[in-house]
Design an enzyme around this catalytic site. Structure first.
Site, short mmCIF file in Angstrom:
data_model
loop_
_atom_site.label_atom_id
_atom_site.label_comp_id
_atom_site.label_asym_id
_atom_site.label_seq_id
_atom_site.Cartn_x
_atom_site.Cartn_y
_atom_site.Cartn_z
N CYS A 1 8.86 11.24 4.71
CA CYS A 1 8.71 10.92 6.13
C CYS A 1 8.56 12.14 7.03
CB CYS A 1 9.90 10.07 6.59
SG CYS A 1 9.89 8.43 5.85
N ASP B 1 2.69 -6.80 -3.80
CA ASP B 1 2.21 -5.43 -4.01
C ASP B 1 0.97 -5.50 -4.89
OD1 ASP B 1 3.94 -2.56 -3.65
OD2 ASP B 1 2.20 -2.48 -5.00
N LYS C 1 16.84 14.84 -1.31
CA LYS C 1 18.22 14.75 -0.84
C LYS C 1 18.99 13.90 -1.84
CE LYS C 1 17.77 10.74 2.19
NZ LYS C 1 18.15 10.18 3.47
P1 NAD Z 1 5.95 3.56 -1.10
O1 NAD Z 1 4.88 4.43 -1.59
O2 NAD Z 1 7.31 3.60 -1.75
O3 NAD Z 1 5.47 2.03 -1.13
C1 NAD Z 1 4.23 1.60 -0.72
C2 NAD Z 1 3.82 0.43 -1.60
O4 NAD Z 1 2.64 -0.16 -1.07
C3 NAD Z 1 3.53 0.79 -3.04
O5 NAD Z 1 4.33 0.00 -3.90
C4 NAD Z 1 2.04 0.48 -3.20
O6 NAD Z 1 1.70 0.02 -4.50
C5 NAD Z 1 1.84 -0.59 -2.15
N1 NAD Z 1 0.46 -0.77 -1.70
C6 NAD Z 1 -0.45 0.20 -1.40
N2 NAD Z 1 -1.61 -0.36 -1.01
C7 NAD Z 1 -1.44 -1.71 -1.07
C8 NAD Z 1 -2.27 -2.82 -0.79
N3 NAD Z 1 -3.54 -2.65 -0.35
N4 NAD Z 1 -1.77 -4.06 -0.95
C9 NAD Z 1 -0.51 -4.23 -1.37
N5 NAD Z 1 0.34 -3.22 -1.66
C10 NAD Z 1 -0.13 -1.97 -1.52
O7 NAD Z 1 6.10 3.89 0.46
P2 NAD Z 1 7.43 3.81 1.36
O8 NAD Z 1 8.26 5.03 1.18
O9 NAD Z 1 8.06 2.47 1.19
O10 NAD Z 1 6.79 3.91 2.82
C11 NAD Z 1 6.03 2.84 3.38
C12 NAD Z 1 5.87 3.09 4.86
O11 NAD Z 1 7.16 3.07 5.50
C13 NAD Z 1 5.27 4.44 5.22
O12 NAD Z 1 4.46 4.31 6.34
C14 NAD Z 1 6.48 5.30 5.55
O13 NAD Z 1 6.18 6.35 6.43
C15 NAD Z 1 7.38 4.28 6.22
N6 NAD Z 1 8.80 4.60 6.15
C16 NAD Z 1 9.34 5.09 5.01
C17 NAD Z 1 10.70 5.35 4.94
C18 NAD Z 1 11.31 5.91 3.69
O14 NAD Z 1 12.46 6.37 3.74
N7 NAD Z 1 10.61 5.86 2.54
C19 NAD Z 1 11.53 5.11 6.07
C20 NAD Z 1 10.93 4.59 7.22
C21 NAD Z 1 9.57 4.33 7.25
#
Ligand code: NAD
Length: 437
Positions: free
Chosen positions: A264, A31, A324
């Protein structure tokens, strides 16, 4: 066992990384947020997710899971690179792909052997092809790689269970070579006959949006049915149960409430509408679901005003801030707009959430008066509004609650309290779809 690098160690990246390590792979979670990586290396979990600490500890102990802020080296050493960074909503509803593109560029600059670049982030149809062109332009014709789509369906609050026991795994692949490696990555699931949908990239990318949009439609639909049930003395729980007994409908996602939120559904529905527009296809059903979801917040506010027509100076206790139960995620939580509406009406708002108070103050409402217990929050209140279905709130003792409150007004926006008991203890109550039973 495959060498895997996860880029983006958030809700999805961390759970996926730990899950893939548990499947026997050698995983490094990376990250750009050094503080997050430091916490993880210190044995702390940056998010609240039941069962995640145990899973992470187990995989760290077996040395299958490590954490690093050195994205370049981690990419260099890996065979499969999962992109799991955020794809938030852009200004016009589109998915903002800047983080995904930045990561793809970093990957391209650090490739010196065959690699699979796999999108786990939710990305619009066509992104795989776009990333392939971007990476090819950066690394030239010599380097071999495949882009794969592997959307994630885990739900916050039950993410560990969902990842380890998914309903299905979807893989969008362009080559047999990539397919073989990806099947290996998910080998334990492949062996236990978890359904695997192996398809091309555009289909895989669309499956994720179509699934989320469909669920969002289901929620908005049941909310509107509940709103009518409220007016006519019908019971939405009986209606939903009977509907759900029809196998064509299924009982899931037929629970009414203050509308969907989280990181999402709100952004993915908007992004699907945007993608449709780009291709001349109008998603009228999804557009309606978005509109209905936005107005559902006002429906809940309306119920508060039915009980307290003049909110000015009244003490309102909001119980539940997370979008939730079982998560600390407050992104697009209904609580935000509802609290803003209460504030606009002049109410004195106090709030309680077992886990999410800190995030709500940190990201959205720094001045929110959050308290440490339900009792402190409700004492002397003119109205209680329940916004999240935490187990702790399901177990509210109504007799004590009535004594603690100034006036026994309650809006149960999650229908977690017994209507019989609310009546027995003399509450003025509103819920969603059973207010008149
Ligand atoms: P999040 O914000 O919790 O995590 C994203 C992470 O990426 C952060 O820790 C951030 O610091 C890091 N990041 C950003 N730019 C970066 C870079 N250039 N290099 C390295 N790290 C970097 O997001 P999330 O909730 O985990 O969601 C991530 C993806 O998964 C999204 O596209 C979301 O739609 C999808 N998704 C989320 C869920 C959910 O329930 N949260 C479920 C299914 C899919």
């Amino acid at each position: 066992m495959r060498k895997i690098c996860i880029i983006g160690t958030g809700y999805v990246g961390l759970v996926s990384g730990a899950g893939l390590a548990d499947f026997g792979n050698d995983v490094v979670c990376t990250d750009i947020d050094q503080a997050k990586i430091d916490m993880l290396n210190d044995g702390q979990i940056p998010i609240y997710e039941p069962g995640l600490k145990e899973l992470v500890d187990r995989c760290v102990h077996t040395k299958r899971l490590t954490f690093s802020a050195d994205v370049e080296t981690s990419v260099h050493d890996a065979e499969v690179i999962f992109i799991a960074v955020g794809t938030p909503m852009g200004d016009n509803g589109e998915a903002d792909l800047r983080a995904v593109e930045a990561v793809a560029t970093t990957i391209a600059k650090n490739m010196d052997s065959y690699k699979i670049i796999c999108t786990k982030s939710t990305v619009p149809v066509g992104t795989g092809a776009h990333l392939e062109a971007l990476i090819r332009a950066e690394c030239g014709d010599e380097t071999e790689f495949d882009v794969v789509s592997n959307p994630e369906f885990l739900r916050e609050g039950s993410a560990v269970k969902d990842f380890l026991n998914p309903d299905r795994v979807v893989l969008g692949v362009n080559s047999e070579r990539a397919e073989k490696v990806m099947k290996d990555v998910y080998r334990p699931l492949f062996i236990n006959e978890t359904p695997m949908v192996i398809t091309n990239l555009p289909s895989s990318e669309m499956i994720k949006y179509a699934s989320n949009a469909f669920l969002a439609v289901k929620i908005s639909f049941i909310n509107e049915v509940a709103n009518l049930a409220d007016k006519v003395g019908a019971d939405i729980h009986t209606i939903a149960r009977a509907m759900g007994l029809d196998g064509r409908i299924s009982s899931k996602f037929l629970h009414p409430g203050p509308g969907y939120g989280g990181s999402c559904f709100p952004k993915d529905t908007e992004a699907l509408v945007h993608t449709g527009d780009q291709h001349g296809v109008q998603f009228q059903v999804v557009e309606a679901a978005i509109k209905a979801n936005k107005s559902q917040r006002n429906v809940i506010l309306g119920k508060a005003k039915e009980l307290l027509p003049d909110l000015n100076g009244k003490v309102v206790a909001v119980l539940g801030l997370a979008f939730k139960a079982n998560t600390d995620d407050v992104r697009d939580t209904p609580a935000l707009e509802i609290i803003q509406g209460l504030n606009e009406g002049g109410a004195v708002v106090r709030a309680y959430d077992p886990i999410a108070s800190e995030n709500m103050k940190k990201y959205f409402l720094p001045d929110l008066n959050t308290l440490e217990s339900v009792k402190e929050t409700v004492t002397g209140a003119d109205l209680v509004i329940i916004l999240t279905e935490w187990n702790e709130l399901r177990g509210l003792g109504l007799e004590a609650l009535k004594q603690q409150m100034k006036t026994p007004n309650i809006v149960d926006a999650r229908n977690i309290l017994s209507v019989d008991q609310l009546k027995e203890f003399g509450f003025n109550y509103r819920n969603v779809g059973r207010s008149k039973i």
